[in-house]
Motif scaffolding. Structure first.
Motif, PDB file in Angstrom:
ATOM      1  N   LEU A 161       0.839  -1.196   0.000  1.00 50.84           N
ATOM      2  CA  LEU A 161       0.000   0.000   0.000  1.00 50.84           C
ATOM      3  C   LEU A 161       0.878   1.251   0.000  1.00 50.84           C
ATOM      4  CD1 LEU A 161      -2.833  -1.273   2.325  1.00 50.84           C
ATOM      5  CD2 LEU A 161      -2.933  -0.833  -0.134  1.00 50.84           C
ATOM      6  N   ALA A 162       1.581   1.427  -1.113  1.00 51.00           N
ATOM      7  CA  ALA A 162       2.416   2.616  -1.292  1.00 51.00           C
ATOM      8  C   ALA A 162       2.694   2.756  -2.779  1.00 51.00           C
ATOM      9  CB  ALA A 162       3.733   2.466  -0.534  1.00 51.00           C
TER      10      ALA A 162
ATOM     11  N   THR B 166     -19.299  -1.377  -0.765  1.00 53.50           N
ATOM     12  CA  THR B 166     -18.394  -0.387  -1.362  1.00 53.50           C
ATOM     13  C   THR B 166     -18.316   0.910  -0.558  1.00 53.50           C
ATOM     14  OG1 THR B 166     -18.973  -1.259  -3.520  1.00 53.50           O
ATOM     15  CG2 THR B 166     -17.927   0.890  -3.488  1.00 53.50           C
ATOM     16  N   GLU B 167     -19.503   1.446  -0.175  1.00 50.23           N
ATOM     17  CA  GLU B 167     -19.514   2.771   0.452  1.00 50.23           C
ATOM     18  C   GLU B 167     -18.829   2.785   1.813  1.00 50.23           C
ATOM     19  OE1 GLU B 167     -22.183   1.024  -0.462  1.00 50.23           O
ATOM     20  OE2 GLU B 167     -23.736   0.991   1.103  1.00 50.23           O
ATOM     21  N   ARG B 168     -18.577   1.591   2.398  1.00 42.20           N
ATOM     22  CA  ARG B 168     -17.892   1.583   3.693  1.00 42.20           C
ATOM     23  C   ARG B 168     -16.453   1.083   3.599  1.00 42.20           C
ATOM     24  NH1 ARG B 168     -20.630  -1.668   7.253  1.00 42.20           N
ATOM     25  NH2 ARG B 168     -22.579  -2.053   6.164  1.00 42.20           N
ATOM     26  N   ARG B 169     -15.946   0.913   2.366  1.00 39.23           N
ATOM     27  CA  ARG B 169     -14.562   0.457   2.230  1.00 39.23           C
ATOM     28  C   ARG B 169     -13.571   1.609   2.200  1.00 39.23           C
ATOM     29  NH1 ARG B 169     -14.236  -5.030  -1.476  1.00 39.23           N
ATOM     30  NH2 ARG B 169     -15.935  -6.062  -0.385  1.00 39.23           N
ATOM     31  N   GLY B 170     -14.051   2.769   1.779  1.00 36.41           N
ATOM     32  CA  GLY B 170     -13.110   3.883   1.634  1.00 36.41           C
ATOM     33  C   GLY B 170     -12.194   3.686   0.439  1.00 36.41           C
ATOM     34  N   VAL B 171     -12.751   3.124  -0.652  1.00 36.26           N
ATOM     35  CA  VAL B 171     -11.953   3.007  -1.878  1.00 36.26           C
ATOM     36  C   VAL B 171     -12.409   4.078  -2.859  1.00 36.26           C
ATOM     37  CG1 VAL B 171     -11.418   0.565  -1.804  1.00 36.26           C
ATOM     38  CG2 VAL B 171     -13.552   1.301  -2.851  1.00 36.26           C
ATOM     39  N   GLY B 172     -11.466   4.764  -3.433  1.00 42.80           N
ATOM     40  CA  GLY B 172     -11.795   5.705  -4.501  1.00 42.80           C
ATOM     41  C   GLY B 172     -11.671   4.973  -5.817  1.00 42.80           C
TER      42      GLY B 172
ATOM     43  N   PRO C 276     -10.245   8.756   0.052  1.00 45.15           N
ATOM     44  CA  PRO C 276     -10.136   7.297   0.111  1.00 45.15           C
ATOM     45  C   PRO C 276      -8.813   6.839   0.729  1.00 45.15           C
ATOM     46  CG  PRO C 276      -9.669   8.059  -2.099  1.00 45.15           C
ATOM     47  CD  PRO C 276      -9.997   9.281  -1.291  1.00 45.15           C
ATOM     48  N   ARG C 277      -8.802   5.578   1.162  1.00 48.86           N
ATOM     49  CA  ARG C 277      -7.565   4.994   1.699  1.00 48.86           C
ATOM     50  C   ARG C 277      -6.782   4.317   0.587  1.00 48.86           C
ATOM     51  NH1 ARG C 277      -8.958   1.156   6.492  1.00 48.86           N
ATOM     52  NH2 ARG C 277     -10.751   0.532   5.235  1.00 48.86           N
ATOM     53  N   LEU C 278      -7.481   4.061  -0.515  1.00 51.25           N
ATOM     54  CA  LEU C 278      -6.862   3.376  -1.650  1.00 51.25           C
ATOM     55  C   LEU C 278      -7.524   3.943  -2.900  1.00 51.25           C
ATOM     56  CD1 LEU C 278      -5.249   0.998  -2.955  1.00 51.25           C
ATOM     57  CD2 LEU C 278      -7.252  -0.424  -2.538  1.00 51.25           C
TER      58      LEU C 278
ATOM     59  N   ARG D  80       2.646  11.084  -4.038  1.00 50.72           N
ATOM     60  CA  ARG D  80       3.482  11.955  -3.204  1.00 50.72           C
ATOM     61  C   ARG D  80       2.622  13.037  -2.561  1.00 50.72           C
ATOM     62  NH1 ARG D  80       6.465  14.886  -6.501  1.00 50.72           N
ATOM     63  NH2 ARG D  80       5.949  13.474  -8.218  1.00 50.72           N
ATOM     64  N   ARG D  81       1.775  13.656  -3.374  1.00 50.75           N
ATOM     65  CA  ARG D  81       1.049  14.826  -2.922  1.00 50.75           C
ATOM     66  C   ARG D  81      -0.005  14.490  -1.862  1.00 50.75           C
ATOM     67  NH1 ARG D  81      -0.341  19.818  -6.875  1.00 50.75           N
ATOM     68  NH2 ARG D  81      -1.253  21.111  -5.259  1.00 50.75           N
ATOM     69  N   PHE D  82      -0.641  13.349  -2.023  1.00 50.83           N
ATOM     70  CA  PHE D  82      -1.724  13.025  -1.090  1.00 50.83           C
ATOM     71  C   PHE D  82      -1.432  11.762  -0.281  1.00 50.83           C
ATOM     72  CE2 PHE D  82      -3.754  15.316  -4.673  1.00 50.83           C
ATOM     73  CZ  PHE D  82      -4.173  16.428  -3.956  1.00 50.83           C
ATOM     74  N   SER D  83      -0.224  11.254  -0.393  1.00 53.75           N
ATOM     75  CA  SER D  83       0.194   9.999   0.238  1.00 53.75           C
ATOM     76  C   SER D  83      -0.921   8.952   0.251  1.00 53.75           C
ATOM     77  CB  SER D  83       0.752  10.220   1.645  1.00 53.75           C
ATOM     78  OG  SER D  83      -0.135  10.944   2.434  1.00 53.75           O
ATOM     79  N   ILE D  84      -1.307   8.567  -0.963  1.00 51.19           N
ATOM     80  CA  ILE D  84      -2.363   7.570  -1.103  1.00 51.19           C
ATOM     81  C   ILE D  84      -1.892   6.496  -2.082  1.00 51.19           C
ATOM     82  CG2 ILE D  84      -3.494   9.015  -2.863  1.00 51.19           C
ATOM     83  CD1 ILE D  84      -6.098   7.853  -2.058  1.00 51.19           C
ATOM     84  N   PRO D  85      -2.027   5.229  -1.707  1.00 48.93           N
ATOM     85  CA  PRO D  85      -1.596   4.171  -2.641  1.00 48.93           C
ATOM     86  C   PRO D  85      -2.573   4.052  -3.815  1.00 48.93           C
ATOM     87  CG  PRO D  85      -2.563   3.205  -0.659  1.00 48.93           C
ATOM     88  CD  PRO D  85      -2.518   4.678  -0.422  1.00 48.93           C
ATOM     89  N   ILE D  86      -2.020   3.712  -4.987  1.00 47.64           N
ATOM     90  CA  ILE D  86      -2.834   3.638  -6.203  1.00 47.64           C
ATOM     91  C   ILE D  86      -2.677   2.274  -6.873  1.00 47.64           C
ATOM     92  CG2 ILE D  86      -3.076   4.557  -8.560  1.00 47.64           C
ATOM     93  CD1 ILE D  86      -2.356   7.283  -7.529  1.00 47.64           C
ATOM     94  N   VAL D  87      -3.800   1.710  -7.295  1.00 48.05           N
ATOM     95  CA  VAL D  87      -3.753   0.559  -8.202  1.00 48.05           C
ATOM     96  C   VAL D  87      -4.275   1.062  -9.540  1.00 48.05           C
ATOM     97  CG1 VAL D  87      -4.590  -1.755  -8.720  1.00 48.05           C
ATOM     98  CG2 VAL D  87      -4.080  -1.115  -6.351  1.00 48.05           C
ATOM     99  N   TYR D  88      -3.450   0.925 -10.565  1.00 49.96           N
ATOM    100  CA  TYR D  88      -3.729   1.549 -11.851  1.00 49.96           C
ATOM    101  C   TYR D  88      -3.882   0.480 -12.926  1.00 49.96           C
ATOM    102  CZ  TYR D  88      -3.082   4.891 -15.675  1.00 49.96           C
ATOM    103  OH  TYR D  88      -3.256   5.678 -16.782  1.00 49.96           O
ATOM    104  N   VAL D  89      -5.083   0.355 -13.452  1.00 44.97           N
ATOM    105  CA  VAL D  89      -5.326  -0.646 -14.495  1.00 44.97           C
ATOM    106  C   VAL D  89      -5.078  -0.037 -15.867  1.00 44.97           C
ATOM    107  CG1 VAL D  89      -7.193  -1.814 -15.730  1.00 44.97           C
ATOM    108  CG2 VAL D  89      -6.925  -2.170 -13.287  1.00 44.97           C
ATOM    109  N   THR D  90      -4.321  -0.723 -16.692  1.00 47.88           N
ATOM    110  CA  THR D  90      -4.068  -0.211 -18.039  1.00 47.88           C
ATOM    111  C   THR D  90      -3.657  -1.330 -18.981  1.00 47.88           C
ATOM    112  OG1 THR D  90      -2.836   1.390 -19.355  1.00 47.88           O
ATOM    113  CG2 THR D  90      -1.647   0.308 -17.567  1.00 47.88           C
ATOM    114  N   HIS D  91      -3.825  -1.080 -20.278  1.00 46.93           N
ATOM    115  CA  HIS D  91      -3.276  -2.017 -21.251  1.00 46.93           C
ATOM    116  C   HIS D  91      -2.192  -1.321 -22.086  1.00 46.93           C
ATOM    117  CE1 HIS D  91      -6.446  -0.027 -23.632  1.00 46.93           C
ATOM    118  NE2 HIS D  91      -5.590  -0.187 -24.619  1.00 46.93           N
ATOM    119  N   ALA D  92      -1.795  -0.108 -21.647  1.00 37.00           N
ATOM    120  CA  ALA D  92      -0.786   0.646 -22.386  1.00 37.00           C
ATOM    121  C   ALA D  92       0.559   0.594 -21.669  1.00 37.00           C
ATOM    122  CB  ALA D  92      -1.250   2.090 -22.544  1.00 37.00           C
ATOM    123  N   VAL D  93       1.548  -0.021 -22.335  1.00 37.62           N
ATOM    124  CA  VAL D  93       2.875  -0.167 -21.721  1.00 37.62           C
ATOM    125  C   VAL D  93       3.479   1.195 -21.367  1.00 37.62           C
ATOM    126  CG1 VAL D  93       5.204  -1.051 -22.054  1.00 37.62           C
ATOM    127  CG2 VAL D  93       3.286  -2.279 -22.993  1.00 37.62           C
ATOM    128  N   GLU D  94       3.242   2.182 -22.255  1.00 38.36           N
ATOM    129  CA  GLU D  94       3.816   3.509 -22.004  1.00 38.36           C
ATOM    130  C   GLU D  94       3.393   4.065 -20.661  1.00 38.36           C
ATOM    131  OE1 GLU D  94       2.476   4.821 -26.344  1.00 38.36           O
ATOM    132  OE2 GLU D  94       2.916   6.462 -24.960  1.00 38.36           O
TER     133      GLU D  94
END
Lengths: 229, 370
Positions: free
Chosen positions: B25-26, B75-81, B153-155, B182-196
């Protein structure tokens, strides 16, 4: 000339508005959850409920009126229960008319709402859930405002359709002044007794009222594409 | 370190998704794969929007889902964005109204970040009074991201937020996203199909293929693995190098970079001398030579050693991984070239780089034909 036009008795007019208003209110409360369920369920019961809801569109009003009359008669369980509760009969009463109208106008409330909820779809509701909004919060602050046009259409159509009902009222309510004598019944009676002038006045009022109501809906729909705030 | 602990299985007819993974979670973790590999479904399971999966999801010490005990936190009680690919703004509210919707419902959680912090981070001040139906695609995604941040959100889950945007709009949003952890110290999971996007944003990546984890690890390591073949993309495959700005050449408008003692030249970029920037070398822009070539318009020639060769059967191509000062660089060449040049593991080669993309978050446009 003017003095020769008979002023209509305001009783049936007022009663009609009261009946339409109460029916619309009751249907708004009952029809909204039903429409919501129909818009979101994947249950195999859905087509059954949809067909039941649409029945008043195709059945002759006399059929609905007949069954309701049977159900509400003091000898039937529902009618007997009402008599034991209030000492009055459901048939030939205002309450009886409201119950009958609720059934009769049900599709006019449920179908536009169901279509509106389906158009809103799941996407904005899911987004609201991820923004910490619980189920009721999502309904009142996301789904309902997005379906505002559907609500407007449903309310106006239900009201107007109830104003225009005749057959069911005749079967269930009869023609009791101040209790069940609505405008359509009054017109019928005027014609039966050959008082065409009175029938003309009431019919003209109905015609103008219905036209104004429908035009208001279409104008509102065009001018305010329902983007508030 | 706190982890997002996932152990789930989800079946849809012929397809099934099975993931056992612990995500730190970072920073930014990219969930990468081709469409239909199950990455968006996994995100929906993590957020609680998909309730059909069996298994468990735990956020640090909180249980979000545990099939064995029937626990399920809505969902509404997980704190996921969650930032959706299609933004999903509320059409009946203005930009400000959309942001306030999230803000009001998360006040009890805290007041950080503030409304103004978020508006500032995503440059939304000029848009606040606009109707959301009058926004461009890029603006919609910025508003959606801001709205999600204001739910505190926490995540943060991002589901291909750039997929529907053209190149310029992508470049407009990428730096905003890159700055979020960095700015909001929030971990991110980022889904993508673009290598770039993975190269530009993520710290680590998980490659999903047909519902299974095919590879995982730090981005640079996974992207330099040529054994993954088409999984990390044929045409867009490549590696990311972190290099230092050495100096700017005003006369030719070039910037000199240093990769562990080997020079690289790119058309002038902004940045202070000594600053580290990420550059991306696509495998198809890299050629190989067994002798140092002369009389060539290509300025960038690095020396390295062949580490691995993966020929693609039934095609004309082979992927060659070259060790350049300890970092793997991928080259996509023909199998015929491999044979005729006598390329083999351990053989010294020169790496010719035709084009370099600058991935530094502050400047993400591509520099072609160096």
């Amino acid at each position: 000339m003017l003095s020769s036009i008979p002023l209509p008795d305001p009783g049936p007019l007022i009663l009609t508005m009261q009946l339409a208003a109460v029916t619309t209110l009751v249907l708004l409360v009952l029809g909204t959850p039903l429409a919501w369920w129909l818009a979101h369920t994947r249950a195999c019961l859905k087509p059954v409920v949809e067909a039941l809801t649409a029945l008043p569109l195709v059945l002759p009003p006399t059929v609905i009126g007949f069954y309701l009359l049977v159900l509400m008669s003091p000898r039937a369980p529902l009618g007997a229960f009402w008599v034991s509760l209030t000492d009055t009969t459901l048939t030939f009463s205002f309450i009886g008319l409201v119950i009958a109208s609720v059934f009769y106008s049900l599709p006019f409330m449920v179908q536009p709402l169901q279509a509106a909820f389906e158009a809103v779809g799941k996407a904005p509701l899911e987004a609201a859930a991820t923004l910490r909004a619980g189920p009721l919060d999502r309904f009142f602050f996301v789904a309902a405002p997005l379906a505002a046009r559907g609500f407007l259409t449903a309310i106006v159509l239900t009201f107007a359709h109830t104003v225009g009902e005749f057959g069911v009222v005749l079967m269930v309510g009869g023609n009791i002044p101040g209790e069940t004598r609505v405008i359509s019944i009054a017109i019928y009676e005027h014609v039966e007794t050959l008082r065409y002038a009175e029938a003309h006045v009431l019919s003209a009022i109905m015609l103008v009222f219905s036209f104004v109501v429908l035009m208001t809906v279409y104008t509102l729909n065009r001018r305010f594409p329902l983007k508030t705030v | 370190m706190a982890m997002l602990d996932i152990g789930i299985a989800r079946r849809f007819g012929a397809f099934d998704l099975e993931v056992e993974e612990a995500i730190p979670l970072a920073g930014i973790t990219a969930l990468f794969g081709h469409s239909g590999c199950g990455k968006s479904t996994l995100l929906r399971i993590l957020s609680g929007l998909d309730r059909e999966a069996s298994g468990h999801v735990r956020f640090d010490r909180d249980i979000w889902q545990e099939s064995a005990t029937g626990q399920f936190v809505p969902t509404e009680r997980r704190g996921v964005g969650y930032v959706f690919q299609d933004a999903r703004l509320f059409d009946h509210l203005s930009v400000k109204g959309n942001l306030a919707f999230a803000d009001r419902r998360s006040r009890k959680i805290g007041d950080r970040p503030t409304f103004d912090d978020v508006v500032d981070a995503l440059d939304l001040a000029p848009l606040l009074d606009r109707s959301v139906t009058a926004l461009s695609g890029g603006e919609r995604q910025r508003v959606a991201t801001a709205r999600t941040l204001l739910s505190r959100p926490r995540l943060l889950l991002l589901d291909e937020p750039l997929a529907a945007l053209d190149g310029r709009r992508k470049a407009e949003i990428l730096p905003h996203i890159a700055s979020l952890p960095r700015r909001f110290s929030i971990p991110i999971v980022y889904v993508t199909h673009a290598v770039e996007e993975v190269g530009q944003l993520a710290d680590r990546m998980i490659v999903l293929s047909a519902g299974r984890v095919a590879a995982k690890g730090p981005v640079e390591e996974v992207l330099s693995r040529i054994d993954l073949g088409p999984l990390t993309g044929r045409f867009e495959a490549g590696v990311t190098l972190t290099v230092e700005i050495v100096d700017h050449d005003a006369e030719w408008a070039m910037t000199r970079l240093d990769h562990r003692g080997q020079p690289l030249l790119v058309p002038r970029i902004d940045g202070a001398i000594g600053q580290m920037v990420k550059v991306r070398l696509r495998a198809r822009d890299v050629a190989l030579a067994t002798e140092r070539p002369s009389g060539l318009s290509i300025r960038n020639v690095l020396s390295g050693t062949v580490r691995q060769i993966a020929a693609e059967a039934d095609t004309a191509y082979a992927e060659v991984l070259v060790d350049v000062a300890g970092v793997g660089v991928r080259a996509r060449v023909t199998r015929m070239a491999v044979a005729e040049l006598g390329l083999a593991e351990g053989r010294p080669v020169f790496v010719l780089v035709k084009s370099i993309a600058i991935d530094r978050p502050a400047q993400t446009h591509r520099q072609d034909d160096v």
